[in-house]
Design an enzyme around this catalytic site. Structure first.
Site, mmCIF file in Angstrom:
data_model
loop_
_atom_site.group_PDB
_atom_site.id
_atom_site.type_symbol
_atom_site.label_atom_id
_atom_site.label_comp_id
_atom_site.label_asym_id
_atom_site.label_seq_id
_atom_site.Cartn_x
_atom_site.Cartn_y
_atom_site.Cartn_z
ATOM 1 N N LYS A 239 -11.912 8.594 9.069
ATOM 2 C CA LYS A 239 -11.686 8.604 7.621
ATOM 3 C C LYS A 239 -12.702 9.548 7.008
ATOM 4 C CE LYS A 239 -9.116 6.334 4.579
ATOM 5 N NZ LYS A 239 -7.730 5.883 4.786
HETATM 6 P P1 NAD Z 1 -3.074 6.400 -5.217
HETATM 7 O O1 NAD Z 1 -4.369 6.969 -5.659
HETATM 8 O O2 NAD Z 1 -1.861 7.266 -5.195
HETATM 9 O O3 NAD Z 1 -2.689 5.113 -6.122
HETATM 10 C C1 NAD Z 1 -3.570 4.039 -6.343
HETATM 11 C C2 NAD Z 1 -2.940 3.162 -7.424
HETATM 12 O O4 NAD Z 1 -3.698 1.975 -7.554
HETATM 13 C C3 NAD Z 1 -2.923 3.809 -8.816
HETATM 14 O O5 NAD Z 1 -1.725 3.426 -9.475
HETATM 15 C C4 NAD Z 1 -4.132 3.172 -9.506
HETATM 16 O O6 NAD Z 1 -3.996 3.152 -10.926
HETATM 17 C C5 NAD Z 1 -4.046 1.772 -8.920
HETATM 18 N N1 NAD Z 1 -5.283 1.014 -8.972
HETATM 19 C C6 NAD Z 1 -6.504 1.353 -8.477
HETATM 20 N N2 NAD Z 1 -7.381 0.354 -8.690
HETATM 21 C C7 NAD Z 1 -6.684 -0.635 -9.328
HETATM 22 C C8 NAD Z 1 -7.034 -1.929 -9.808
HETATM 23 N N3 NAD Z 1 -8.273 -2.391 -9.701
HETATM 24 N N4 NAD Z 1 -6.062 -2.680 -10.388
HETATM 25 C C9 NAD Z 1 -4.793 -2.218 -10.504
HETATM 26 N N5 NAD Z 1 -4.409 -1.002 -10.060
HETATM 27 C C10 NAD Z 1 -5.355 -0.228 -9.488
HETATM 28 O O7 NAD Z 1 -3.370 5.767 -3.778
HETATM 29 P P2 NAD Z 1 -2.303 5.458 -2.629
HETATM 30 O O8 NAD Z 1 -2.226 6.628 -1.726
HETATM 31 O O9 NAD Z 1 -1.082 4.868 -3.210
HETATM 32 O O10 NAD Z 1 -3.107 4.346 -1.806
HETATM 33 C C11 NAD Z 1 -3.129 2.982 -2.222
HETATM 34 C C12 NAD Z 1 -3.702 2.133 -1.103
HETATM 35 O O11 NAD Z 1 -2.899 2.289 0.074
HETATM 36 C C13 NAD Z 1 -5.133 2.491 -0.665
HETATM 37 O O12 NAD Z 1 -5.790 1.309 -0.255
HETATM 38 C C14 NAD Z 1 -4.912 3.379 0.536
HETATM 39 O O13 NAD Z 1 -6.031 3.407 1.419
HETATM 40 C C15 NAD Z 1 -3.716 2.689 1.165
HETATM 41 N N6 NAD Z 1 -2.942 3.534 2.071
HETATM 42 C C16 NAD Z 1 -2.412 4.709 1.639
HETATM 43 C C17 NAD Z 1 -1.649 5.469 2.517
HETATM 44 C C18 NAD Z 1 -0.968 6.736 2.064
HETATM 45 O O14 NAD Z 1 -0.147 7.269 2.834
HETATM 46 N N7 NAD Z 1 -1.216 7.229 0.851
HETATM 47 C C19 NAD Z 1 -1.476 5.050 3.842
HETATM 48 C C20 NAD Z 1 -2.026 3.828 4.251
HETATM 49 C C21 NAD Z 1 -2.753 3.080 3.345
#
Ligand code: NAD
Length: 419
Positions: free
Chosen positions: A107
């Site tokens: 990461k």
């Molecule tokens: P992103 O930045 O696109 O979206 C994050 C979302 O969460 C946004 O809508 C933000 O406003 C919201 N958010 C953040 N903190 C918040 C809170 N305290 N309360 C309510 N909403 C909140 O990120 P993403 O890529 O969608 O990733 C989201 C999660 O999924 C992370 O934990 C990431 O590690 C995990 N993840 C992502 C992927 C991927 O392919 N993008 C793969 C595996 C895991």
């Protein structure tokens, strides 16, 4: 064992230690897997297009590479720490092992708020990070992908920066995954994590004899993963009754129109103020009356403070490490089923693997091929974990962790234990 705290690293360590005990891991293997293999802290000082020079800390962690080069996303948030990155890299080790792709866990992160940046300024920071971290990024070392705060445009800039770094080859950076399709990216990568989440929920409903069309769903996070998961589960007939993001929670017990909500987000920057629903406080998402809760935002969101408010009987962990160990224990005691993150959100890394393989063949898979392989792999792994959990009387998290950790241990033995 020490009482775990509410951090991603503590959650990852806690879950690993429990698995190590159940598997009766030899001490030397335990320490070897505990790692991490490498932790890098980098200082970058790019000059932004407006002339401001900023000082930014960045991190790269390779947790384990017994099964292959470290794989994991690049996060860009203002509050990320080296400990978070270490915990997330550890999670990636389990995820790649469980889903069955030839990668280890890694990461990286850039400590900065991306929302405040113009596209040009973000590009400068991403390129500066790539130059600073270049010795630690590569097809045999660490293979990046998008994560919170980064996207396919950023992956394009990383690929370009690496490709032109020695002026010899424009294909040199093609190992980076999550790139735009025009640069060798794969169709369906952006949607893969959210779709994978929904495939695990459908697989669980099938095993439990539940009709998805009768399910009410609440989703925390409306970014890459949460927006796709919400749209996909609504397409399957479930009613998405609440969605939260940083701006607040929008609630409609009759079901939200997810496409209209997405358009509202594009216009206003958040879900708050959506006309066809009511605004409630951001944290109230955990109190919403629903059957399925999908945390798709950040780590350590379901804690001892809010776990007793949760009404859902199924939690699908779309985010990484969203549930602290104490909250997890309470959920288990009261019979709430948790689809663990390393299984639930593994669709993204699986499609990244397909992108990596199609780059080596110089071909492009079709969307139908990608979706078929994603759905087959998630269903197969879900069923294996579910059956193993039933057979051994474990939770799905325990079954997933034991499967993942034992494969990493097996690979270390197979390699021989010399460094
Ligand atoms: P992103 O930045 O696109 O979206 C994050 C979302 O969460 C946004 O809508 C933000 O406003 C919201 N958010 C953040 N903190 C918040 C809170 N305290 N309360 C309510 N909403 C909140 O990120 P993403 O890529 O969608 O990733 C989201 C999660 O999924 C992370 O934990 C990431 O590690 C995990 N993840 C992502 C992927 C991927 O392919 N993008 C793969 C595996 C895991």
């Amino acid at each position: 064992m020490n009482q775990p705290k509410d951090s991603i690293l503590q959650t990852s360590l806690y879950n690993f230690e429990l698995a190590a005990k159940r598997l009766n891991l030899d001490q030397a293997i335990y320490e070897r897997i505990l790692g991490p293999k490498e932790k890098i802290e980098i200082n970058i000082n790019p000059a932004l297009p407006d002339g401001t020079v900023v000082n930014i800390r960045a991190f790269v962690v390779r947790h384990n590479d017994a099964l292959g080069p470290a794989k994991g996303g690049i996060r860009m948030t203002p509050d990320v720490s080296l400990d978070d990155v270490t915990g997330l890299a550890m999670e990636m080790t389990w995820k790649t092992s469980l889903i069955g792709v030839p990668f280890g866990g890694g990461k990286s992160a850039i400590r900065f708020e991306p929302a405040s940046l113009s596209p040009d300024a973000k590009e400068v920071i991403i390129r500066s990070f790539t130059r600073g971290a270049k010795r630690h990024i590569g097809p045999e070392i660490y293979i990046p992908a998008p994560d919170m705060g980064t996207n396919e445009t950023d992956m394009a800039h990383i690929r370009d920066c690496i490709a032109y770094s020695d002026g010899t080859s424009i294909t040199k950076g093609c190992f980076v995954t999550g790139k735009p399709v025009i640069l060798g990216g794969i169709v369906g990568r952006r949607e893969a994590t959210g779709k994978g989440v929904v495939y695990t929920v459908l697989a669980l409903c099938e095993r439990l004899g539940l009709d998805i069309r009768r399910m009410r769903v609440a989703v925390q996070g409306f970014g890459n993963v949460g927006s796709v998961a919400a749209a996909e589960i609504a397409k399957c007939g479930a009613k998405v009754v609440a969605v939260a993001d940083l701006s607040g929670t929008t609630l409609n017990p009759d079901g939200l129109d997810i496409e209209a909500l997405w358009q509202h987000l594009l216009q206003t920057g958040g879900v708050r103020g959506f006309k066809k629903a009511a605004d409630i406080e951001r944290e109230k998402i955990f109190e919403v009356d629903c059957d399925i809760l999908i945390p798709a935002a950040a780590g350590s969101q379901i804690t001892i403070k809010n776990v007793n408010d949760i009404k859902a009987s199924i939690i699908a962990e779309a985010a990484n490490a969203p549930t602290t160990p104490q909250a997890d224990e309470i959920l288990h005691q009261r019979g709430t089923l948790v689809i663990p993150d390393i299984l639930c959100n593994a669709g993204g890394v699986f499609v990244s693997y397909l992108e990596y393989t199609q780059e080596t063949q110089r071909e492009q898979m079709t969307l139908a091929q990608v979706e078929r392989r994603l759905s087959d792999r998630i269903q197969q792994r879900f069923n294996e974990v579910y059956d193993f959990a039933k057979q051994k009387r474990l939770t799905m998290r325990e079954a997933a962790m034991d499967t993942a950790v034992s494969k990493v241990a097996e690979a270390l033995f197979a390699r021989g234990l010399l460094p």
